[in-house]
Structures are given as structure tokens and as C-alpha cells.
Design an enzyme around this catalytic site. Structure first.
Site, PDB file in Angstrom:
ATOM      1  N   HIS A 114      28.935  23.628  34.261  1.00  0.00           N
ATOM      2  CA  HIS A 114      29.747  24.671  34.101  1.00  0.00           C
ATOM      3  C   HIS A 114      29.618  25.974  34.519  1.00  0.00           C
ATOM      4  O   HIS A 114      28.744  26.709  33.854  1.00  0.00           O
ATOM      5  CB  HIS A 114      29.793  24.700  32.566  1.00  0.00           C
ATOM      6  CG  HIS A 114      30.736  23.547  31.736  1.00  0.00           C
ATOM      7  ND1 HIS A 114      31.904  23.342  31.823  1.00  0.00           N
ATOM      8  CD2 HIS A 114      30.246  22.291  31.446  1.00  0.00           C
ATOM      9  CE1 HIS A 114      32.508  22.400  31.390  1.00  0.00           C
ATOM     10  NE2 HIS A 114      31.428  21.345  30.894  1.00  0.00           N
ATOM     11  N   GLY A 126      36.886  18.694  30.525  1.00  0.00           N
ATOM     12  CA  GLY A 126      37.744  17.932  29.174  1.00  0.00           C
ATOM     13  C   GLY A 126      37.030  16.850  28.839  1.00  0.00           C
ATOM     14  O   GLY A 126      35.956  16.254  29.437  1.00  0.00           O
ATOM     15  N   ASP A 152      45.484  46.533  19.103  1.00  0.00           N
ATOM     16  CA  ASP A 152      46.750  45.703  19.654  1.00  0.00           C
ATOM     17  C   ASP A 152      47.963  46.570  19.560  1.00  0.00           C
ATOM     18  O   ASP A 152      48.744  46.808  20.358  1.00  0.00           O
ATOM     19  CB  ASP A 152      46.588  44.337  19.205  1.00  0.00           C
ATOM     20  CG  ASP A 152      45.453  43.616  19.303  1.00  0.00           C
ATOM     21  OD1 ASP A 152      44.746  44.152  19.805  1.00  0.00           O
ATOM     22  OD2 ASP A 152      45.456  42.317  18.603  1.00  0.00           O
ATOM     23  N   SER A 153      48.411  46.659  18.137  1.00  0.00           N
ATOM     24  CA  SER A 153      49.643  47.509  18.106  1.00  0.00           C
ATOM     25  C   SER A 153      49.686  48.754  18.495  1.00  0.00           C
ATOM     26  O   SER A 153      50.685  49.419  19.077  1.00  0.00           O
ATOM     27  CB  SER A 153      49.957  47.507  16.457  1.00  0.00           C
ATOM     28  OG  SER A 153      49.188  48.137  15.708  1.00  0.00           O
ATOM     29  N   GLU A 180      31.178  28.633  34.419  1.00  0.00           N
ATOM     30  CA  GLU A 180      31.580  29.749  33.550  1.00  0.00           C
ATOM     31  C   GLU A 180      30.830  30.025  32.459  1.00  0.00           C
ATOM     32  O   GLU A 180      30.893  31.141  31.607  1.00  0.00           O
ATOM     33  CB  GLU A 180      33.157  29.318  32.960  1.00  0.00           C
ATOM     34  CG  GLU A 180      33.059  28.425  32.113  1.00  0.00           C
ATOM     35  CD  GLU A 180      33.097  26.636  32.744  1.00  0.00           C
ATOM     36  OE1 GLU A 180      32.565  26.627  33.789  1.00  0.00           O
ATOM     37  OE2 GLU A 180      33.424  25.928  31.989  1.00  0.00           O
ATOM     38  N   SER A 233      49.682  49.187  12.930  1.00  0.00           N
ATOM     39  CA  SER A 233      48.673  49.085  11.809  1.00  0.00           C
ATOM     40  C   SER A 233      47.418  49.949  11.904  1.00  0.00           C
ATOM     41  O   SER A 233      46.718  50.315  10.790  1.00  0.00           O
ATOM     42  CB  SER A 233      48.181  47.493  11.899  1.00  0.00           C
ATOM     43  OG  SER A 233      47.467  47.446  13.340  1.00  0.00           O
ATOM     44  N   GLY A 234      47.386  50.737  12.996  1.00  0.00           N
ATOM     45  CA  GLY A 234      46.033  51.522  13.432  1.00  0.00           C
ATOM     46  C   GLY A 234      45.083  50.663  14.104  1.00  0.00           C
ATOM     47  O   GLY A 234      44.104  51.197  14.599  1.00  0.00           O
ATOM     48  N   LYS A 293      41.497  40.198  24.495  1.00  0.00           N
ATOM     49  CA  LYS A 293      41.066  41.401  23.749  1.00  0.00           C
ATOM     50  C   LYS A 293      40.290  42.430  24.465  1.00  0.00           C
ATOM     51  O   LYS A 293      40.367  43.717  24.287  1.00  0.00           O
ATOM     52  CB  LYS A 293      40.449  40.801  22.530  1.00  0.00           C
ATOM     53  CG  LYS A 293      40.020  41.727  21.302  1.00  0.00           C
ATOM     54  CD  LYS A 293      41.271  41.960  20.390  1.00  0.00           C
ATOM     55  CE  LYS A 293      41.080  42.916  19.469  1.00  0.00           C
ATOM     56  NZ  LYS A 293      41.981  42.914  18.447  1.00  0.00           N
ATOM     57  N   CYS A 345      33.473  19.727  36.042  1.00  0.00           N
ATOM     58  CA  CYS A 345      33.283  18.774  35.214  1.00  0.00           C
ATOM     59  C   CYS A 345      34.251  17.783  35.109  1.00  0.00           C
ATOM     60  O   CYS A 345      34.411  16.973  36.236  1.00  0.00           O
ATOM     61  CB  CYS A 345      32.982  19.303  33.659  1.00  0.00           C
ATOM     62  SG  CYS A 345      32.299  18.105  32.590  1.00  0.00           S
ATOM     63  N   TYR A 346      34.985  17.740  34.278  1.00  0.00           N
ATOM     64  CA  TYR A 346      36.219  16.343  34.280  1.00  0.00           C
ATOM     65  C   TYR A 346      37.008  16.575  35.560  1.00  0.00           C
ATOM     66  O   TYR A 346      37.635  15.791  36.406  1.00  0.00           O
ATOM     67  CB  TYR A 346      36.917  16.487  32.974  1.00  0.00           C
ATOM     68  CG  TYR A 346      38.166  15.522  33.148  1.00  0.00           C
ATOM     69  CD1 TYR A 346      37.975  14.152  32.700  1.00  0.00           C
ATOM     70  CD2 TYR A 346      39.398  15.750  33.445  1.00  0.00           C
ATOM     71  CE1 TYR A 346      38.779  13.130  32.630  1.00  0.00           C
ATOM     72  CE2 TYR A 346      40.443  14.776  33.560  1.00  0.00           C
ATOM     73  CZ  TYR A 346      40.194  13.520  32.935  1.00  0.00           C
ATOM     74  OH  TYR A 346      41.171  12.549  33.100  1.00  0.00           O
TER      75      TYR A 346
END
Ligand code: XMP
Length: 516
Positions: free
Chosen positions: A172, A56, A231-232, A174, A227-228, A372, A83-84
């Protein structure tokens, strides 16, 4: 979520907090982000198996610096501070933390100071490159903590208390720039915290289906806009598996979809899944409202409002609907709960903003916990065809924002034909999957050309093909020139009304991906 191992990441506003969560999930362990304002009681209810304290921008010495209840450390949970998070641990356990003269930012070389489980199977490595970004420095470790590593500029780059299972690193692990960062996180999760990697997409599917069945009950009816996009589609298939025909899908053709897209989505979904799906052909309604409108924001608003109207009418025609399904993803959720810091700035486009309020329906959001890339994995597990899994993002206002100026049926026809060639040619090479997004834009200007012996005065098509990981930043894709030449030749030869093709070579920022 029915998983045994659950890592809670406490967010202090680092730009990398999401990345920590993704890395932990990639290791097969479920992880969630919570703001550092979470109370001890809330934390206890979640029943974490281990904690990670994120980085942070704050300094632990300043009066308004974010902290956590020190009793968190008495819960007996393994903790990794980054870190923080490391400075906070050092500060809480009475080590010495001081602001550095200069904020250290960038690559550093890590030297191990002793053996410890965090460095398991890394011990023979010398000069591990790590990514640092910090303002404070730990000058003396707290009592009971060993110094585990140093760098050229920082004497104490990692500390650990094996008895309490509390470890902390100044760098870090990550980020991709940190060599063996993934191994270090693995060591924390499996060697120190002793967790089980039980987070997989198939376990997610089973538990998501169970929990939707419970939430919706035996009678509940759900409406879902398709929507195609990926996600949907995943939302619909999961719900279909949970409640079958009590799910009502609506696909609205707004007149600004790609060539044949509406039909293709309906056919493919009907062929693979026995969905209850209504295809609403509202092209004329949208196009008549768009007539004469040039301003991109106005176009967006018209399309958004009209979509809500149409969807609302259709949903009301279905008896007994109480639920609306939405494809909200985890980054959207984090955005709304994140501790205000750099990580809070996540832009998202809300295509159906206003829909839940207007319709007075309860929301069901089965993808709220997923990133995603995890949605794509779920899609593959569910047997959703590749055309959906790998489809490039497509904006809600569709081709309307890829025609600069007024949207007319003639212009739509030109753009659809040109865009189809771009899609076909990228798919024919393996570039479709390599790039984030590739499409055509129709410019509202004509230029001179020559075809045969004739002078022409026709439209310009711009190609926009970009690489990105999250659409927040992007660079133009270095697609081989022979593929670009193929696209250009085909567009000019096959699309009547176009005599020039140009390539957009701007990055985002300062440009955006769409031209609007
Ligand atoms: P920009 O143009 O802001 O686009 O760089 C970033 C990404 O978002 C997509 N985009 C949208 N997606 N509804 C969406 O679902 C929208 O209204 C919308 N506008 C832009 C764009 O295609 C790119 O992937």
C-alpha cells in the site's frame, strides 16, 4: 471541475481508498472515487486521465469477487493497481494468482527486481519498508508484464507493462507506514501517466464560484444555516462571492452554544464579509423544550427538531427562496456511493437531517468534492479568519450533550464558564492547534471539598482533550501537566459551583469523544 488531470480510483472496498484519493490530491492532481460497479460508459463520460484500482478484502478466485469490465484496460489509460487491484490485473491478463496460506499483514521489506519509472529516484534505496495486507498472491506475472520487486515472503510484489502503462503493487503506497510511498505515487502520476499537477484550492474556488452561479442562475435565492464551524462558514463565503446578497444566512442561537459564541460569529463575519446574516435568538424556545429532559438521545432529538422548526420559519419569511446550501463533504458523498466494503463504514452526524425534505428546497453543496483538510485550505485562501479555520469541532446539540442529565440555565452557566477557561488556556499555549478537540463536561454529581476553612459540596468538571484525525478513533491528548494544572486551578478558583476537576484518560473506542 475544470482540471486537465483527473485520476479515477475504482474502489473494491479497501479501508484505504479515501487515503489514496487524499494522497493524489496532495500531489496536486484531482482524484475521485467510484465504486467498482461503475460501467464502462459511465467511466468514459468522466474522461479520466489515469486509473487506480484500489485494494479490497475479496479474493479474485472466488465466484462473487468484484471485477471491472476488461475493456477498461483497452481505453489506453495509465493504470496503477494496489493490492487487490494488482491481483485483478494479474488475473485479467492471465497471470497466476493463488490464495496465500496465511493472510500477510504488516511491515515487509521491498527489494527492487529491475529499473522502472515507478522506482524513479528510489533505485539506490535498499530495504524499503512497505505495508502489506493481502490474502492472494501473484505466483506468475501475466505475459508482457515484468516483475518489478519482491519481498522476503512474496516473489512478485510489483509488476508492470511499460507499453500499456499498467503497473501494480502488492503493498500500500498510500499509507504512512510505507517508506517513500508518496514518491511511488508521484512517479506513477508524473513519470508514468505524465499528468499535470493542476488541482489547487484557488482553482477550486474559481470553478466552484462559476458553477454555483450557473446552477443558481441570475435570480435564485439561497438560504444557508451558519453554525460558526468551518464547513458552513466556507459554504457561506463561497456563495456570497458567487451571488452576493441573494444568499441569506441564518444563525440560530439554540441556547446551548459556548460562551458568547453566537455574537462572536456574527461580529467576525460581518466585520470581514458583508454577509446577509440573520441572527435568530431562539434560546428560550430550545431551553423550555429541554426542561426536565435527562436522556441524551431525547435531548438530541428535541434540539434537532426545534432547529428544523425555527430554520424553516425563518427561511419561509424570505421571499423567493428555492435553494438550501449545505456543507456536505466528500467523505459523506463517498459513504453514499462506496462499494460495500470496510471503507463504507464512515460515521457522520447529521445535524440538519430532515431539513431538505421538510423545506422542499433544491440543494447546493459546494464542498461535495473536498476533504476536511482541503476545506481548511479553501478557508485560508478565502481570507476567513483563523478563529474559524482552527476552531475545534462542536456538536450540533452543543453543550446540551456536555451536561450529563438535565440542562438548566444554572448548569449551562457553570459549564460555559469552565469551558471558556479550557479554551483560553489551550489557546494561550500552542496546544489548541495540536489537539483535535478540548472541552469541559459537567457531571451531575456533587462531591465534598474544602475552600478556605469551609466545607464545600459542589459540582465536578471533567476535561476531555483528545487527539484524532477524523474523530472515528481518538486518544486522550498528553497535554503537559502544568497546562492541566492551570486549567484546574482557574476553574476551581473562578467558577462558582465547581470544587473538583478530573481528566478523562479513555480512548475511542471503547469510549466516545463526547460524554452525552
Ligand atoms: P463521538 O462522541 O461520537 O464524537 O466520539 C465524534 C465527533 O463528532 C462530534 N459530534 C457531533 N458533531 N453533530 C456534529 O456536528 C453532532 O450531533 C455531534 N455529536 C458528536 C464530536 O464533537 C466529535 O468531534
Amino acid at each position: 471541475m475544470q482540471v486537465q488531470s483527473k485520476v479515477i480510483i475504482i474502489d473494491f472496498g479497501s479501508q484505504y481508498t479515501q487515503l489514496i484519493a487524499r494522497r493524489i490530491r496532495e500531489a496536486g492532481v484531482y482524484s475521485e472515487i467510484h465504486p467498482c460497479t461503475i460501467s464502462l460508459d459511465e467511466l468514459k463520460t468522466i474522461k479520466p486521465s489515469a486509473l487506480v484500482l484500489s485494494g479490497g478484502p475479496a479474493s479474485v478466485g472466488s465466484s462473487d469477487s468484484p471485477g471491472i469490465d476488461p475493456e477498461v484496460f483497452d481505453l489506453g489509460l495509465p493504470v496503477l493497481g494496489i493490492c487487490y487491484g494488482m491481483q485483478l490485473i494479474a488475473h485479467t491478463f492471465s497471470g497466476t494468482v493463488e490464495p496465500s496460506i496465511n493472510r500477510e499483514y504488516g511491515r515487509s521489506t521491498l527489494e527492487f527486481a529491475c529499473q522502472c519509472p515507478l522506482w524513479d529516484s528510489l533505485q539506490d534505496k535498499e530495504n524499503l519498508t512497505v505495508w502489506m495486507s493481502h490474502g492472494d498472491t501473484v505466483l506468475a506475472p501475466p505475459p508482457g508484464f515484468d516483475v518489478l520487486a519482491r519481498t522476503a515472503s512474496v516473489e512478485i510484489a510489483a509488476i508492470g507493462n511499460p507499453e500499456k502503462k499498467i503497473y501494480a503493487v502488492q503493498f500500500h503506497p498510500e499509507v504512512a507506514h510505507t517508506e517513500e510511498g508518496f514518491r511511488i505515487l508521484h512517479n506513477f502520476l508524473f513519470k508514468i501517466a505524465g499528468l499535470k499537477p493542476d488541482w489547487s484550492m484557488s482553482s477550486f474556488i474559481d470553478s466552484a464560484i462559476d458553477s454555483m452561479r450557473q446552477t443558481i442562475g441570475d435570480e435564485g435565492q439561497v438560504v444557508c444555516g451558519l453554525s460558526g464551524g468551518i464547513d458552513s462558514t466556507v459554504v457561506a463565503i463561497l456563495l456570497h462571492k458567487a451571488i452576493g446578497k441573494r444568499l441569506h444566512c441564518i444563525l440560530v442561537d439554540n441556547g446551548v452554544l459556548r460562551h458568547g459564541e453566537g455574537e462572536e460569529v456574527v461580529e467576525t463575519l460581518k466585520e470581514h464579509f458583508d454577509l446577509n446574516l440573520k441572527y435568530v435568538q431562539a434560546q428560550d424556545r430550545f431551553l423550555s423544550k429541554l426542561k426536565g429532559v435527562e436522556d441524551p438521545e431525547k435531548k438530541r432529538k428535541i434540539i434537532g427538531h426545534t432547529f428544523i422548526e425555527v430554520f424553516d420559519e425563518e427561511a419561509r419569511a424570505i421571499p423567493g427562496v428555492q435553494w438550501l446550501a449545505q456543507g456536505t463533504l466528500y467523505p459523506d458523498v463517498i459513504e453514499s456511493v462506496s462499494f460495500k466494503g470496510p471503507s463504507a463504514v464512515i460515521k457522520s452526524h447529521h445535524n440538519v437531517g430532515g431539513l431538505p425534505e421538510k423545506m422542499n428546497l433544491k440543494l447546493v453543496e459546494p464542498l461535495r468534492e473536498l476533504f476536511k483538510d482541503e476545506v481548511r485550505k479553501v478557508a485560508v485562501e478565502l481570507g476567513i479568519p483563523d478563529v474559524f479555520v482552527w476552531r475545534h469541532p462542536f456538536p450540533g446539540p452543543g453543550l446540551a450533550i456536555r451536561i450529563i442529565g438535565e440542562v438548566t440555565p444554572e448548569r449551562l452557566d457553570i459549564l460555559r464558564k469552565a469551558d471558556r477557561i479550557v479554551q483560553n488556556e489551550l489557546q494561550a499555549s500552542d496546544w489548541y492547534r495540536k489537539v483535535w478537540q478540548g472541552f469541559a463536561v459537567l457531571l451531575p454529581l456533587k462531591t465534598v471539598g474544602v475552600m478556605g476553612d469551609e466545607r464545600t459540596y459542589e459540582n465536578v468538571i471533567a476535561l476531555r482533550i483528545v487527539d484524532s484525525v477524523d474523530a472515528m478513533t481518538a486518544d486522550w491528548s498528553r497535554v503537559p501537566s502544568e497546562i492541566l494544572a492551570g486549567i484546574s486551578n482557574r476553574i476551581i478558583n473562578e467558577v462558582k459551583g465547581v470544587n473538583r476537576v478530573v481528566l478523562d484518560i479513555s480512548s475511542k473506542p471503547p469510549s466516545t469523544i463526547e460524554w452525552e
